[in-house]
Design an enzyme around this catalytic site. Structure first.
Site, PDB file in Angstrom:
ATOM      1  N   SER A 195     106.493  -6.762  41.368  1.00  0.00           N
ATOM      2  CA  SER A 195     105.532  -6.931  40.279  1.00  0.00           C
ATOM      3  C   SER A 195     105.801  -8.225  39.530  1.00  0.00           C
ATOM      4  O   SER A 195     106.958  -8.562  39.269  1.00  0.00           O
ATOM      5  CB  SER A 195     105.671  -5.734  39.336  1.00  0.00           C
ATOM      6  OG  SER A 195     104.791  -5.872  38.258  1.00  0.00           O
ATOM      7  N   THR A 239      88.383 -11.261  46.570  1.00  0.00           N
ATOM      8  CA  THR A 239      88.898 -12.585  46.210  1.00  0.00           C
ATOM      9  C   THR A 239      90.219 -12.437  45.461  1.00  0.00           C
ATOM     10  O   THR A 239      90.349 -11.598  44.570  1.00  0.00           O
ATOM     11  CB  THR A 239      87.862 -13.329  45.336  1.00  0.00           C
ATOM     12  OG1 THR A 239      86.664 -13.406  46.078  1.00  0.00           O
ATOM     13  CG2 THR A 239      88.341 -14.723  44.970  1.00  0.00           C
ATOM     14  N   HIS A 273     105.036  -9.081  36.326  1.00  0.00           N
ATOM     15  CA  HIS A 273     105.400  -9.075  34.903  1.00  0.00           C
ATOM     16  C   HIS A 273     106.822  -8.650  34.624  1.00  0.00           C
ATOM     17  O   HIS A 273     107.260  -8.685  33.475  1.00  0.00           O
ATOM     18  CB  HIS A 273     104.387  -8.257  34.083  1.00  0.00           C
ATOM     19  CG  HIS A 273     104.348  -6.787  34.358  1.00  0.00           C
ATOM     20  ND1 HIS A 273     104.803  -5.875  33.453  1.00  0.00           N
ATOM     21  CD2 HIS A 273     103.888  -6.074  35.409  1.00  0.00           C
ATOM     22  CE1 HIS A 273     104.615  -4.645  33.952  1.00  0.00           C
ATOM     23  NE2 HIS A 273     104.065  -4.755  35.134  1.00  0.00           N
ATOM     24  N   CYS A 294     104.981   2.911  31.169  1.00  0.00           N
ATOM     25  CA  CYS A 294     103.619   3.026  31.691  1.00  0.00           C
ATOM     26  C   CYS A 294     102.956   4.304  31.210  1.00  0.00           C
ATOM     27  O   CYS A 294     101.749   4.440  31.285  1.00  0.00           O
ATOM     28  CB  CYS A 294     103.651   2.992  33.215  1.00  0.00           C
ATOM     29  SG  CYS A 294     104.732   1.723  33.837  1.00  0.00           S
ATOM     30  N   ASN A 343     113.628   2.345  36.703  1.00  0.00           N
ATOM     31  CA  ASN A 343     113.048   1.599  35.590  1.00  0.00           C
ATOM     32  C   ASN A 343     113.412   2.169  34.228  1.00  0.00           C
ATOM     33  O   ASN A 343     113.365   1.466  33.236  1.00  0.00           O
ATOM     34  CB  ASN A 343     111.519   1.543  35.714  1.00  0.00           C
ATOM     35  CG  ASN A 343     110.916   2.883  36.018  1.00  0.00           C
ATOM     36  OD1 ASN A 343     111.277   3.538  36.997  1.00  0.00           O
ATOM     37  ND2 ASN A 343     110.000   3.319  35.182  1.00  0.00           N
TER      38      ASN A 343
HETATM   39  N1  PLP Z   1     107.784   0.545  39.780  1.00  0.00           N
HETATM   40  C1  PLP Z   1     108.661   0.328  38.797  1.00  0.00           C
HETATM   41  C2  PLP Z   1     110.112   0.629  39.036  1.00  0.00           C
HETATM   42  C3  PLP Z   1     108.224  -0.178  37.559  1.00  0.00           C
HETATM   43  O1  PLP Z   1     109.105  -0.401  36.588  1.00  0.00           O
HETATM   44  C4  PLP Z   1     106.845  -0.461  37.378  1.00  0.00           C
HETATM   45  C5  PLP Z   1     106.310  -0.969  36.122  1.00  0.00           C
HETATM   46  O2  PLP Z   1     106.775  -0.844  35.082  1.00  0.00           O
HETATM   47  C6  PLP Z   1     105.975  -0.220  38.449  1.00  0.00           C
HETATM   48  C7  PLP Z   1     106.479   0.284  39.623  1.00  0.00           C
HETATM   49  C8  PLP Z   1     104.506  -0.500  38.324  1.00  0.00           C
HETATM   50  O3  PLP Z   1     104.296  -1.881  38.336  1.00  0.00           O
HETATM   51  P1  PLP Z   1     102.916  -2.520  37.878  1.00  0.00           P
HETATM   52  O4  PLP Z   1     102.899  -2.421  36.396  1.00  0.00           O
HETATM   53  O5  PLP Z   1     102.981  -3.936  38.376  1.00  0.00           O
HETATM   54  O6  PLP Z   1     101.826  -1.752  38.514  1.00  0.00           O
END
Ligand code: PLP
Length: 370
Positions: free
Chosen positions: A185, A223, A187, A312, A138
């Site tokens: 995911s 739910t 988003h 994150c 990422n």
């Molecule tokens: N794994 C990777 C490679 C990511 O880029 C991300 C989020 O940016 C995640 C996991 C975590 O995903 P989520 O935000 O849906 O928890």
């Protein structure tokens, strides 16, 4: 978000009823969940029943690895191998896995942020319960040799978990990856945030640990996030039709950005990894001698949103663990910035952004010398 995802969510908002209720209102909502699950199954080329909806990839990874550990507590396999550049949703499970009696071990990557299958082969033996390897990173965007690692892992009977959050725009199937568990995911593909999925290959033993209801075939109580799942499903359907176009749109913006940056800021940056081996919408760059935090703030003031480290954990000033795992020294790691381009980015916007980056770089450099 993709317009199709927004539209599907708007329509679903008009419905009432709990998908677990057997009355007509409930059944109408259940149908929407089925449509979304069909879309995911179509995209992954898996069975409908192998898709579990979650609150996002973080939960999916937790569900996969902790659920595997719970299901195998009495077994002899006590090691879990993870690539050193996994997302924190994998690496931060180490203490919890430890409490359950398992050891999470990291496998190093090359300077270009790519796993070496030989290093995995050296560590794999019949005491390994699972391996965790992301499809693409990422931060720096590098693709990983998932299939090779999966084959090696299967030879010793280990289960293969793949974080494929970043590669939903790419053409792959769960069988091609050789994955038993896959985290996704919403988003990252033009769907809403706060929804995701876990693919669980039939026969893979993963214990549920969110309990309190029989939803998701007793694999996740509670739910369902109906609107989120509907939006995610609609985004996946769009991907099924147009993932090539969306991928190319990202690449066109990324390339326009880099061309312009090469013109107006020559010699001030280098790609952190060879960009031809990275995701089409990613450009991770090192700006030698510049503190990425300061550059990010200066860019933000000019209207450009980028990040250093994993988004994150934004707000942290520690150098990115991914860059450190690649062998960069802390100073170089602090000069790294990740630029990403979405399906809706345009080359014009990207060029505009490159001009702002040059301006921000000038300001930061001037304040350093001044
Ligand atoms: N794994 C990777 C490679 C990511 O880029 C991300 C989020 O940016 C995640 C996991 C975590 O995903 P989520 O935000 O849906 O928890």
């Amino acid at each position: 978000m993709l317009p199709e995802a927004k539209e599907a969510m708007r329509e679903a908002m008009e419905l009432r009823g709990n998908p677990s209720s057997i009355h007509a209102d409930g059944r109408r909502v259940r149908d929407l969940l089925d449509v979304a699950r069909e879309a995911l199954a179509g995209r992954l080329r898996c069975a409908f029943a192998e898709v579990v909806f979650t609150s996002g990839a973080t939960e999916s990874a937790n569900h996969a690895l902790l659920g595997l550990a719970l299901a195998h507590q009495s077994g002899a396999r006590k090691r879990i191998l993870a690539s050193a550049i996994e997302h924190p949703c994998v690496l931060q499970l180490a203490p919890v896995l430890g409490q359950l009696g398992f050891r999470l071990e990291t496998v190093p990557v090359s300077r270009d942020a790519v796993a070496d299958p030989q290093r995995w082969a050296d560590r794999l033996s019949d005491d390994v319960l699972a391996v965790a390897i992301q499809h693409a990173n990422n931060e720096v965007g590098t693709f990983q040799p998932v299939r090779e690692v999966a084959e090696l892992a299967h030879r010793v009977g280990a289960t293969v978990f793949v974080d494929a959050v970043q590669t939903m725009f790419e053409p792959w199937t769960v069988d091609e990856l050789g994955a038993d568990l896959v985290a996704l995911s919403g988003h990252k593909i033009g769907g809403p945030a706060g929804v995701g999925a876990l693919y669980v290959r039939a026969g893979t033993r993963v214990n549920a640990w969110i309990r309190g209801g029989s939803q998701e075939r007793e694999r996740r109580g509670g739910t369902e996030n109906v609107l989120g799942i509907v939006g995610f499903g609609a985004a996946v359907r769009t991907l099924l039709r147009r993932s090539g176009d969306l991928r190319e749109a990202r690449a066109a913006s990324r390339d326009a950005f880099l061309r312009r940056l090469a013109e107006n800021l020559p010699g001030a940056w280098t790609p952190t990894v060879p960009l031809q081996s990275a995701l089409s919408g990613h450009a991770h760059l090192l700006f030698p001698g510049v503190d990425a935090e300061r550059l990010l703030i200066a860019m933000d003031l000019l209207g450009v949103s980028a990040s250093a480290g994993s988004a994150c954990s934004a707000g942290s000033i520690d150098p990115s663990p991914v860059l450190l795992a690649m062998g960069l020294d802390p100073k170089a790691a602090r000069s790294g910035v990740r630029f990403t381009f979405g399906w809706s980015s345009t080359p014009e916007e990207a060029e505009w952004a490159a001009d702002r980056v040059a301006e921000a770089h000038g300001r930061v450099a001037a304040s350093r010398t001044g």
